[in-house]
Design a protein around this motif. Structure first.
Motif, short mmCIF file in Angstrom:
data_model
loop_
_atom_site.label_atom_id
_atom_site.label_comp_id
_atom_site.label_asym_id
_atom_site.label_seq_id
_atom_site.Cartn_x
_atom_site.Cartn_y
_atom_site.Cartn_z
N SER A 93 50.77 45.90 51.46
CA SER A 93 51.70 44.78 51.06
C SER A 93 50.96 43.66 50.30
CB SER A 93 52.47 44.27 52.35
OG SER A 93 53.04 45.21 52.99
N MET A 94 50.34 44.06 49.22
CA MET A 94 49.64 43.09 48.50
C MET A 94 50.28 42.88 47.17
SD MET A 94 45.49 44.47 48.60
CE MET A 94 44.90 43.09 48.26
N ALA A 95 50.28 41.46 46.69
CA ALA A 95 50.98 41.23 45.55
C ALA A 95 50.57 41.38 44.27
CB ALA A 95 51.23 39.48 45.42
N PRO A 96 51.45 41.66 43.21
CA PRO A 96 50.69 42.05 42.06
C PRO A 96 49.45 41.09 41.57
CG PRO A 96 53.09 41.85 42.06
CD PRO A 96 52.63 41.26 43.27
N ARG A 97 48.45 41.83 40.94
CA ARG A 97 47.42 41.23 40.39
C ARG A 97 46.96 41.89 39.25
NH1 ARG A 97 41.40 40.06 42.67
NH2 ARG A 97 40.84 38.47 41.73
N ILE A 98 46.89 41.10 38.01
CA ILE A 98 46.51 41.90 36.74
C ILE A 98 45.50 41.09 36.23
CG2 ILE A 98 47.27 42.47 34.53
CD1 ILE A 98 50.26 42.51 35.44
N PRO A 99 44.26 41.76 35.56
CA PRO A 99 43.14 41.15 35.05
C PRO A 99 43.49 40.26 33.79
CG PRO A 99 43.04 43.40 34.93
CD PRO A 99 44.08 43.20 35.69
N GLY A 100 43.13 39.16 33.57
CA GLY A 100 43.62 38.44 32.41
C GLY A 100 45.02 37.70 32.53
N LEU A 101 45.50 37.94 33.45
CA LEU A 101 46.89 37.25 33.77
C LEU A 101 47.05 36.52 34.98
CD1 LEU A 101 49.50 39.89 32.18
CD2 LEU A 101 48.44 37.87 31.22
N THR A 102 45.66 36.23 35.62
CA THR A 102 45.73 35.51 37.03
C THR A 102 46.20 34.08 36.86
OG1 THR A 102 43.39 35.31 36.73
CG2 THR A 102 44.05 37.18 37.99
N TRP A 103 46.23 33.61 35.60
CA TRP A 103 46.91 32.37 35.59
C TRP A 103 48.22 32.11 35.85
CZ3 TRP A 103 50.07 31.46 31.64
CH2 TRP A 103 50.04 32.41 30.55
N MET A 104 48.75 33.36 35.75
CA MET A 104 50.64 33.16 35.93
C MET A 104 50.80 33.38 37.54
SD MET A 104 51.78 35.39 32.87
CE MET A 104 53.29 35.51 33.32
N SER A 105 51.56 32.93 37.87
CA SER A 105 51.96 32.67 39.57
C SER A 105 52.39 34.17 39.73
CB SER A 105 52.89 31.74 39.90
OG SER A 105 53.97 31.81 39.03
N TRP A 106 53.09 34.99 38.76
CA TRP A 106 53.28 36.05 39.22
C TRP A 106 52.34 37.29 39.35
CZ3 TRP A 106 58.21 36.75 35.22
CH2 TRP A 106 59.04 35.90 35.41
N PHE A 107 51.38 37.04 38.50
CA PHE A 107 50.22 38.13 38.72
C PHE A 107 49.06 37.42 39.25
CE2 PHE A 107 53.08 39.00 34.86
CZ PHE A 107 53.79 39.78 35.59
N ASN A 108 49.00 36.57 39.99
CA ASN A 108 47.58 36.11 40.62
C ASN A 108 47.26 36.59 41.89
OD1 ASN A 108 49.70 34.91 42.30
ND2 ASN A 108 48.85 32.70 41.67
N GLY A 109 48.18 37.60 42.32
CA GLY A 109 47.82 38.17 43.88
C GLY A 109 47.90 37.63 45.06
N GLU A 110 48.51 36.12 44.76
CA GLU A 110 48.87 35.29 46.08
C GLU A 110 50.53 35.67 46.46
OE1 GLU A 110 48.33 31.35 45.08
OE2 GLU A 110 46.11 31.82 44.44
N GLY A 111 50.63 35.78 47.87
CA GLY A 111 51.78 35.83 48.46
C GLY A 111 52.02 37.01 49.17
#
Length: 203
Positions: A93-111
């Motif tokens: 149950s890890m959140a989405p995390r994409i390299p280079g897009l971690t500055w976006m809240s959707w892809f920073n892996g939090e939550g």
């Protein structure tokens, strides 16, 4: 009174006393007609198909989308370090995390339940993971590959059965054609969803 011509002798006898007159014919202005004629080079069937396809913008867009999904569904699982069925409860149950897009809240892996900390600091899951820790990015494209394979197989089977059914119906004709077409009309009158539901219950 009209005469019935059955044989060549009857035709010869009919035309024996007939004399063709100049007004029986009309001269066509052939040179004038040829001025508007245009020589068109012969083209193959596949060339005609390609020309028609290229002139349809909707077909081009749809074809590009289909080709994109086919290519990505083949390449994405092969290039990923994860397997679609590999279970890792440490990454569940890890959140989405994409390299280079971690500055976006959707892809920073939090939550997510698990966070990208410690040993997982350099880990990336483009679509996150499920409750068993399986990478959703790989599972998504693996499912897309299976769906495309099933869809392509269904189309080929339908085309094969349709051509064979139509050939038999057209070759024999008569009562065979009538029975086969009535059966086809009955099948088409039943909603597809009902047939699929019955197949699901049986199989």
């Amino acid at each position: 009174m009209a005469k019935v011509v059955k044989t060549k002798e009857d035709l010869d006898n009919l035309l024996e006393d007939y004399h063709f007159m100049p007004q029986d014919y009309e001269l066509i202005d052939i040179p004038t007609r040829f001025e508007f004629d245009e020589d068109i080079p012969a083209s193959s069937f596949m060339h005609d198909v390609w020309v028609r396809f290229r002139s349809n913008k909707g077909a081009i867009i749809g074809g590009c989308v289909i080709v994109f999904f086919i290519i990505v569904s083949i390449i994405a699982p092969m290039c990923s370090q994860y397997s679609f069925d590999a279970v890792d409860t440490a990454q569940q149950s890890m959140a989405p995390r994409i390299p280079g897009l971690t500055w976006m809240s959707w892809f920073n892996g939090e939550g997510g339940i698990r966070t990208y900390t410690g040993d997982l600091a350099n880990t990336y899951h483009f679509f996150g993971t499920d409750v068993l820790g399986r990478d959703l990015w790989v599972r998504c494209w693996e499912g897309c590959r299976i769906s495309l394979f099933v869809a392509g197989t269904a189309v080929l089977v339908n085309v094969f059965i349709g051509i064979l059914y139509g050939m038999i119906s057209g070759y024999f004709g008569g009562w065979v054609d009538a029975i086969m077409q009535r059966f086809q009309e009955i099948v088409n009158s039943i909603p597809t969803l009902v047939i699929l539901t019955l197949l699901l219950l049986v199989m």
